[in-house]
Design a protein around this motif. Structure first.
Motif, PDB file in Angstrom:
ATOM      1  N   LYS A 587      39.041  39.458  44.038  1.00 42.62           N
ATOM      2  CA  LYS A 587      39.609  40.271  45.103  1.00 42.62           C
ATOM      3  C   LYS A 587      39.070  41.686  45.001  1.00 42.62           C
ATOM      4  O   LYS A 587      38.990  42.241  43.896  1.00 42.62           O
ATOM      5  CB  LYS A 587      41.135  40.296  44.986  1.00 42.62           C
ATOM      6  N   ASP A 588      38.709  42.272  46.112  1.00 43.41           N
ATOM      7  CA  ASP A 588      38.239  43.669  46.154  1.00 43.41           C
ATOM      8  C   ASP A 588      37.178  43.959  45.106  1.00 43.41           C
ATOM      9  O   ASP A 588      37.177  45.021  44.470  1.00 43.41           O
ATOM     10  CB  ASP A 588      39.413  44.641  45.995  1.00 43.41           C
ATOM     11  N   GLY A 589      36.296  43.009  44.890  1.00 42.30           N
ATOM     12  CA  GLY A 589      35.187  43.253  43.976  1.00 42.30           C
ATOM     13  C   GLY A 589      35.536  43.096  42.503  1.00 42.30           C
ATOM     14  O   GLY A 589      34.729  43.438  41.634  1.00 42.30           O
ATOM     15  N   GLN A 590      36.700  42.586  42.198  1.00 40.43           N
ATOM     16  CA  GLN A 590      37.107  42.403  40.800  1.00 40.43           C
ATOM     17  C   GLN A 590      37.432  40.935  40.546  1.00 40.43           C
ATOM     18  O   GLN A 590      38.128  40.295  41.334  1.00 40.43           O
ATOM     19  CB  GLN A 590      38.371  43.228  40.504  1.00 40.43           C
ATOM     20  N   PHE A 591      36.904  40.445  39.404  1.00 44.69           N
ATOM     21  CA  PHE A 591      37.276  39.103  38.942  1.00 44.69           C
ATOM     22  C   PHE A 591      38.359  39.283  37.882  1.00 44.69           C
ATOM     23  O   PHE A 591      38.149  39.998  36.892  1.00 44.69           O
ATOM     24  CB  PHE A 591      36.076  38.386  38.329  1.00 44.69           C
ATOM     25  N   THR A 592      39.488  38.662  38.092  1.00 46.14           N
ATOM     26  CA  THR A 592      40.633  38.854  37.195  1.00 46.14           C
ATOM     27  C   THR A 592      41.136  37.503  36.710  1.00 46.14           C
ATOM     28  O   THR A 592      41.145  36.529  37.472  1.00 46.14           O
ATOM     29  CB  THR A 592      41.771  39.581  37.952  1.00 46.14           C
ATOM     30  N   VAL A 593      41.517  37.475  35.446  1.00 52.01           N
ATOM     31  CA  VAL A 593      42.162  36.261  34.950  1.00 52.01           C
ATOM     32  C   VAL A 593      43.599  36.286  35.446  1.00 52.01           C
ATOM     33  O   VAL A 593      44.340  37.251  35.203  1.00 52.01           O
ATOM     34  CB  VAL A 593      42.129  36.189  33.408  1.00 52.01           C
ATOM     35  N   SER A 594      43.945  35.268  36.174  1.00 53.01           N
ATOM     36  CA  SER A 594      45.236  35.217  36.837  1.00 53.01           C
ATOM     37  C   SER A 594      46.375  35.552  35.879  1.00 53.01           C
ATOM     38  O   SER A 594      46.433  35.026  34.770  1.00 53.01           O
ATOM     39  CB  SER A 594      45.425  33.808  37.399  1.00 53.01           C
ATOM     40  N   GLY A 595      47.225  36.438  36.297  1.00 51.10           N
ATOM     41  CA  GLY A 595      48.408  36.787  35.513  1.00 51.10           C
ATOM     42  C   GLY A 595      48.132  37.688  34.330  1.00 51.10           C
ATOM     43  O   GLY A 595      49.023  37.896  33.494  1.00 51.10           O
ATOM     44  N   THR A 596      46.904  38.231  34.211  1.00 51.58           N
ATOM     45  CA  THR A 596      46.580  39.131  33.099  1.00 51.58           C
ATOM     46  C   THR A 596      45.961  40.400  33.651  1.00 51.58           C
ATOM     47  O   THR A 596      45.732  40.517  34.860  1.00 51.58           O
ATOM     48  CB  THR A 596      45.546  38.503  32.139  1.00 51.58           C
ATOM     49  N   ASP A 597      45.696  41.355  32.782  1.00 45.10           N
ATOM     50  CA  ASP A 597      44.958  42.536  33.236  1.00 45.10           C
ATOM     51  C   ASP A 597      43.497  42.448  32.824  1.00 45.10           C
ATOM     52  O   ASP A 597      42.776  43.426  32.855  1.00 45.10           O
ATOM     53  CB  ASP A 597      45.610  43.819  32.694  1.00 45.10           C
ATOM     54  N   ARG A 598      43.077  41.254  32.403  1.00 48.81           N
ATOM     55  CA  ARG A 598      41.679  41.106  32.004  1.00 48.81           C
ATOM     56  C   ARG A 598      40.835  40.906  33.248  1.00 48.81           C
ATOM     57  O   ARG A 598      41.071  39.966  34.024  1.00 48.81           O
ATOM     58  CB  ARG A 598      41.527  39.913  31.053  1.00 48.81           C
ATOM     59  N   SER A 599      39.865  41.799  33.448  1.00 49.80           N
ATOM     60  CA  SER A 599      39.034  41.657  34.651  1.00 49.80           C
ATOM     61  C   SER A 599      37.628  42.191  34.391  1.00 49.80           C
ATOM     62  O   SER A 599      37.372  42.876  33.401  1.00 49.80           O
ATOM     63  CB  SER A 599      39.669  42.406  35.831  1.00 49.80           C
ATOM     64  N   ILE A 600      36.749  41.823  35.286  1.00 51.23           N
ATOM     65  CA  ILE A 600      35.361  42.293  35.215  1.00 51.23           C
ATOM     66  C   ILE A 600      34.890  42.515  36.647  1.00 51.23           C
ATOM     67  O   ILE A 600      35.332  41.819  37.564  1.00 51.23           O
ATOM     68  CB  ILE A 600      34.481  41.267  34.445  1.00 51.23           C
ATOM     69  N   ASP A 601      34.063  43.533  36.839  1.00 58.33           N
ATOM     70  CA  ASP A 601      33.726  43.839  38.227  1.00 58.33           C
ATOM     71  C   ASP A 601      32.481  43.068  38.697  1.00 58.33           C
ATOM     72  O   ASP A 601      31.770  42.434  37.920  1.00 58.33           O
ATOM     73  CB  ASP A 601      33.576  45.352  38.438  1.00 58.33           C
TER      74      ASP A 601
END
Lengths: 789, 267
Positions: A587-601
């Motif tokens: 979403k909005d250019g960010q890949f996030t592990v669902s339900g966590t704050d772990r993400s990568i752009d």
């Protein structure tokens, strides 16, 4: 995601900076090393046998390099230009469609038909040679008048086409329609002329053909709306070169309106001749040549009838149309007055029975093919004139009469093939009535009468079919090609994106709208997106841009390719985030592990996709690039309501449009500003047809209105400021819900104008173009005349 | 376009000399007729003499009872001129509606009248205002200048240098433009000046002409109503794809009434 560039945002057209600062690169701007110039010798006669051609007469002119004629093309087995849509006559016989030789083979069939080409060191030398070339003609009687062309004593344009008839086609249920008319309480009958138009794109056609003897390959730079189709036709039918040895590039193109869909003799000859003289060969059309040689539009004569019951409900509709196809059946010319025309005769209305007969008729005039709207303006003109006249004859309010007959439930199967999938015709009518202040019209009309002006109001509640598809369906109707679109999304290691599309922009603003879609979906700035089109060596394949198909079909292909890119990127992100693929949200250019704050752009994922350091290549291929060939499930059905209010100067017949309301339903809209621009341009062209554009041939087949001094294009001061609005019913047959907007204005406008003029003058006998003199003549036999005096 | 010799003299004397040298020498003013014709290879002058750098041909000057306009003055300059707008507003209004902005910025008064296109606007103003056409050789009354379609009283080696327009008591111009070219399909210029009333019609016939019946009627009563019932004979008027002779004849009446209205309103 920046809201100012996403779907629905009024983003200024990114391509305009280069267009309006003179940085566009059009075909005529391209000059190749060693380039020679071509000038075409055209027939001065509408119909003639071509005798001997004395090449020496041109070769004597200094600077002339070569002269080629039809014989030279024949010797190299260069084929004739074909018609690509097969139509079957009602008696089961195939259409009669002799090909159009790129240079005359013994006979010429319209003024401007190419006879020979002269190649010169300079344009001046080529033109000098063309002027000096001695060609013997034996003039033949010409057939110019459409209405007379099928008579038994008319001269034959093609010996094989008896009564100058290419086909006699029908659609619909004849018996059911006759039954409907038999039980009708009222029948409205009208005869209509749909006037011939000269397209006049701002940029005239041009071509540079270049042969490379090192690779035995050809490059053609040309003003095309569909370079891949040009390559296909030149390879498969014209024998220029196989597809892998022919590169077609359509760089910036300054407008097409249909006239640049086709493969033309001139570009074919340029690319062929480049190998004969082993030099690039350039041709640039001038405006006078364009008038003679660009495929024209429209040109129908129609008798139409509408059957009503006592409540004003439509029982049936039938038409008989003669369609002028000119001297040859051009590339898509057979589809225009048939499947793009009669299939729309149900309009926005629930009509139980429809029967249409269409004769395609040869005359010694410039070939006629698709022009903005292509069949649908002709259908809308028939339906909306019939509806308006029927309402007047039965004493009903034209808005109310329409409302009473609207299709109201969807999907709706018409008697003429089309399955309307979504719409709300009453909604657009209601909104338009409000915007034009319909209830105040009577007062405005009497006020105008006090000033010696005749005021009229006219409706056009049109429907059209865009995004012509699916391929299997059009194939069953005779199309020679599939009508899908391709796209490829290439993500670079730094996260910027190149989108290769088979659609072709020649004014539509694809570099903006397509980039808006990509930016919106990937959450990246529009400036990080490049839209690549118009080069057969870059884009794998494409069907090009016409029929308002680039949004509905072209963007849908991009959408599918984007889905695939995102799916692949999620796989990369899952490895990098050490999560399972199913848990990755994008979403909005960010890949996030669902339900966590772990993400990568997005940028990091793109880079990692190419370094391939973060995942085993055995599990996942490196790289980030996906493509799609998208074939829609149905046509799309844009529709809407245009209302024209105008005033006529009773003394001169001059018409001034004072108010124009358009409420269109194009489904989902990516960029409202660009869509409004399309509507503005379309209305301008429709008003041009209705009031101004008059293509006149004299009896011998000379085009009398062959310049801008004589052929009136619509200009800003012929038009009012338009009042536009939209209703939205989402299109169910493509993932973006888009219907298409490029032709709507030109489709809707002519009927609205003529309905308003006939309202003002008080009778129906007003043909297009309703020039000031035509309207003045109409006023002289008008019951409204006394009212104004 | 064929090859030709291009000359751009800086004085009238030089221009006149050049006109006498060469097989087929043409004068270039705004170029709106000559250049398209050359591009279409319908004209092939050996030499073209461009007048654009001759300062003496440009400018607008007010004198006692007249406005003098240099032959190479553009339509745009005439339209914008305070002198013209104050003293002959109808002439400024005429210039402001010639063609389009491109035409008005390049086209010149002298070029227009020397070409004498039957649909041009200026001939009507010259004739109705009783202008004097000043050339390198002589002065010619407008009545004698416009001879026939594309034909004037000018000799081959004669150049229009300026036009002197007497200031009228009142004048008005009304034009029904050809929608394609924006030339006059019919234009009528009505003026009341020192020698009475003149009504000149352009666009309708092969050459600009006066309508004595209208002039007489307006002499009795300078009002649109005075023109009611006066019909111009359609015989001899132009007929083409843009308008029939009947329609043109009708428009002469309409435009004449509107020209009188404009004159009365000082437009």
């Amino acid at each position: 995601m920046a809201r100012d560039t996403g779907i629905g945002a009024r983003v200024k057209r990114v391509e305009d900076q280069r267009f309006i600062t003179g940085k566009g690169r059009y075909t005529a701007d391209l000059n190749r090393p060693g380039q020679a110039h071509a000038a075409f010798v055209r027939s001065p006669h509408a119909h003639a046998k071509v005798g001997s051609i004395d090449k020496a007469s041109a070769m004597e002119v200094p600077g002339v390099l070569a002269v080629f004629t039809g014989e030279d093309l024949a010797a190299d087995e260069v084929g004739a230009l074909p018609c690509g849509w097969a139509i079957t006559s009602k008696d089961g016989s195939p259409m009669v469609a002799p090909g159009h030789p790129c240079l005359a083979q013994g006979k010429v069939r319209y003024v401007g038909d190419p006879v020979a080409v002269v190649i010169g060191e300079t344009l001046s030398a080529a033109r000098g040679g063309a002027e000096a070339l001695e060609v013997e003609y034996e003039e033949l009687p010409a057939v110019v008048d459409l209405d007379a062309a099928q008579s038994s004593d008319a001269p034959l344009v093609h010996d094989e086409a008896a009564r100058n008839t290419a086909f006699e086609w029908e659609l619909g249920d004849k018996a059911a329609t006759e039954e409907a008319f038999a039980k009708a309480r009222h029948v409205t009958r009208i005869d209509l002329v749909n006037n011939r138009l000269v397209p006049n794109a701002m940029e005239p056609r041009a071509a540079v053909g270049e042969y490379d003897s090192g690779t035995d390959g050809f490059t053609l730079y040309t003003t095309s709306q569909n370079p891949h189709v040009a390559r296909l036709v030149m390879s498969a039918f014209l024998n220029i070169a196989p597809e892998h040895k022919l590169r077609v590039i359509a760089p910036d193109v300054g407008g097409g309106f249909g006239s640049k869909i086709y493969v033309y003799p001139e570009e074919t000859v340029c690319v062929w001749a480049s190998s004969k003289v082993d030099r690039p060969v350039k041709w640039t059309c001038d405006r006078a040549e364009a008038f003679l040689s660009d495929a024209h539009g429209r040109d129908h004569l129609t008798h139409a009838e509408l059957a009503l019951d006592e409540q004003g409900k439509i029982l049936g509709l039938r038409i008989k149309t003669k369609a002028n196809v000119g001297g040859y059946l051009n590339l898509f010319a057979s589809s225009v007055p048939t499947y793009l025309y009669a299939t729309l005769l149900s309009g926005q209305y629930d009509i139980p029975a429809i029967y249409a007969e269409v004769d395609a008729v040869y005359t010694n005039t410039t070939p006629v093919d698709a022009y903005r709207g292509a069949g649908r303006p002709e259908a809308t003109f028939v339906v909306e004139r019939l509806i308006e006249v029927a309402a007047r004859e039965t004493g009903m309010d034209p808005a109310e009469f329409r409302r009473r007959n609207f299709v109201t439930s969807f999907p709706h199967q018409t008697p003429v093939i089309m399955m309307y999938d979504a719409g709300d015709y009453a909604a657009s009518l209601d909104k338009a009535l409000e915007l034009i202040d319909y209830s105040g019209f009577a007062q405005r009309k009497s006020q105008a009468a006090r000033e010696g002006k005749l005021r009229g109001i006219g409706f056009s509640t049109y429907i059209e079919a865009c995004g012509i598809a699916p391929s299997q369906a059009v194939g069953s109707l005779g199309a020679g090609v599939g009508l899908w679109e391709s796209a490829e999304v290439r993500v670079n290691p730094v996260g910027t994106v190149e989108v290769l599309t088979g659609s072709h922009s020649h004014g539509q603003g694809h570099e903006t709208t397509f980039a808006q879609l990509v930016a919106d979906r990937l959450g990246i700035p529009m400036t990080n997106v490049a839209i690549v089109h118009g080069d057969t060596d870059k884009v794998q394949f494409g069907m090009g841009t016409y029929g308002s198909r680039s949004g509905a079909v072209g963007m849908s292909a991009i959408s599918v390719a984007l889905d695939r890119v995102v799916a692949k990127a999620k796989k990369v992100a899952a490895h990098l985030l050490e999560a399972s693929e199913g848990d990755i949200e994008f979403k909005d250019g960010q890949f996030t592990v669902s339900g966590t704050d772990r993400s990568i752009d997005w940028t990091s994922v793109a880079l990692n996709a190419y370094t391939a350091h973060g995942f085993p290549s055995a599990d996942l291929e490196p790289g980030l690039k996906e493509g799609a060939f998208y074939d829609p499930t149905n046509f799309t059905f844009p529709a809407g309501c245009h209302i024209c209010e105008l005033e006529i100067d009773a003394d001169t017949g001059h018409t001034r449009i004072v108010n124009w309301v358009a409420v269109d339903d194009f489904g989902e809209i990516i960029n409202p500003m660009i869509v409004e621009g399309q509507v503005h341009g379309g209305i301008a062209q429709g008003v041009g047809q209705a009031l101004l554009e008059h293509t006149v041939y004299d009896e011998s087949g000379q085009l009398v209105s062959g310049s801008f001094m004589d052929y009136t294009m619509p200009r800003a001061d012929d038009l009012p400021s338009f009042s536009l609005d939209f209703t939205v019913t989402r299109c169910p047959s493509n993932p973006l819900g888009i219907k298409g907007c490029g032709e709507a204005g030109a489709i809707a406008a002519p009927a609205a104008v003529i309905n308003a003029i006939t309202d003002a003058v008080g009778h129906e006998d007003v043909a297009m173009p309703a020039t000031a003199e035509a309207v003045w003549q109409a006023i002289r036999k008008s019951p409204a005349r006394e009212a104004a005096e | 376009m064929y090859d030709f010799n291009y000359h751009r003299p800086s004085s009238l004397d030089e221009a006149v000399t050049l006109l006498g040298q060469g097989e087929d020498v043409k004068v270039l003013a705004g170029g709106h007729t000559l250049l398209p014709t050359m591009k279409q290879r319908l004209a092939a002058p050996s030499d073209v003499v461009d007048l654009s750098r001759i300062a003496a041909l440009k400018g607008i000057e007010a004198t006692e009872g007249a406005v003098r306009i240099g032959a190479a003055t553009s339509h745009a300059d005439v339209a914008a001129s305070g002198e013209v707008r104050n003293r002959i507003p109808a002439l400024a209004a005429l210039a402001a509606r010639i063609g389009d902005p491109h035409v008005r910025n390049r086209g010149t008064l002298g070029g227009s009248i020397a070409n004498n296109d039957p649909n041009a606007d200026y001939p009507a103003a010259c004739l109705a205002l009783g202008a004097t056409i000043v050339t390198t050789k002589r002065e010619i009354a407008a009545d004698d200048f416009f001879v026939d379609m594309f034909e004037t009283a000018l000799d081959e080696d004669e150049i229009v240098t300026r036009v002197d327009f007497p200031v009228p008591r009142r004048a008005g111009y009304a034009k029904f433009p050809n929608p394609a070219s924006r030339y006059a399909l019919v234009g009528v210029f009505v003026a009341e000046g020192g020698d009475g009333i003149r009504a000149a019609v352009t666009g309708a016939g092969p050459c600009v002409f006066r309508v004595p019946e209208m002039e007489a009627a307006l002499g009795h009563d300078f009002s649109p109503a005075a023109l009611e019932g006066i019909k111009v004979d359609a015989g001899g008027l132009n007929a083409d794809i843009h308008a029939s002779a009947d329609y043109r004849a009708h428009l002469v009446g309409v435009m004449a009434r509107r020209a009188v209205e404009a004159a009365l309103e000082g437009r």
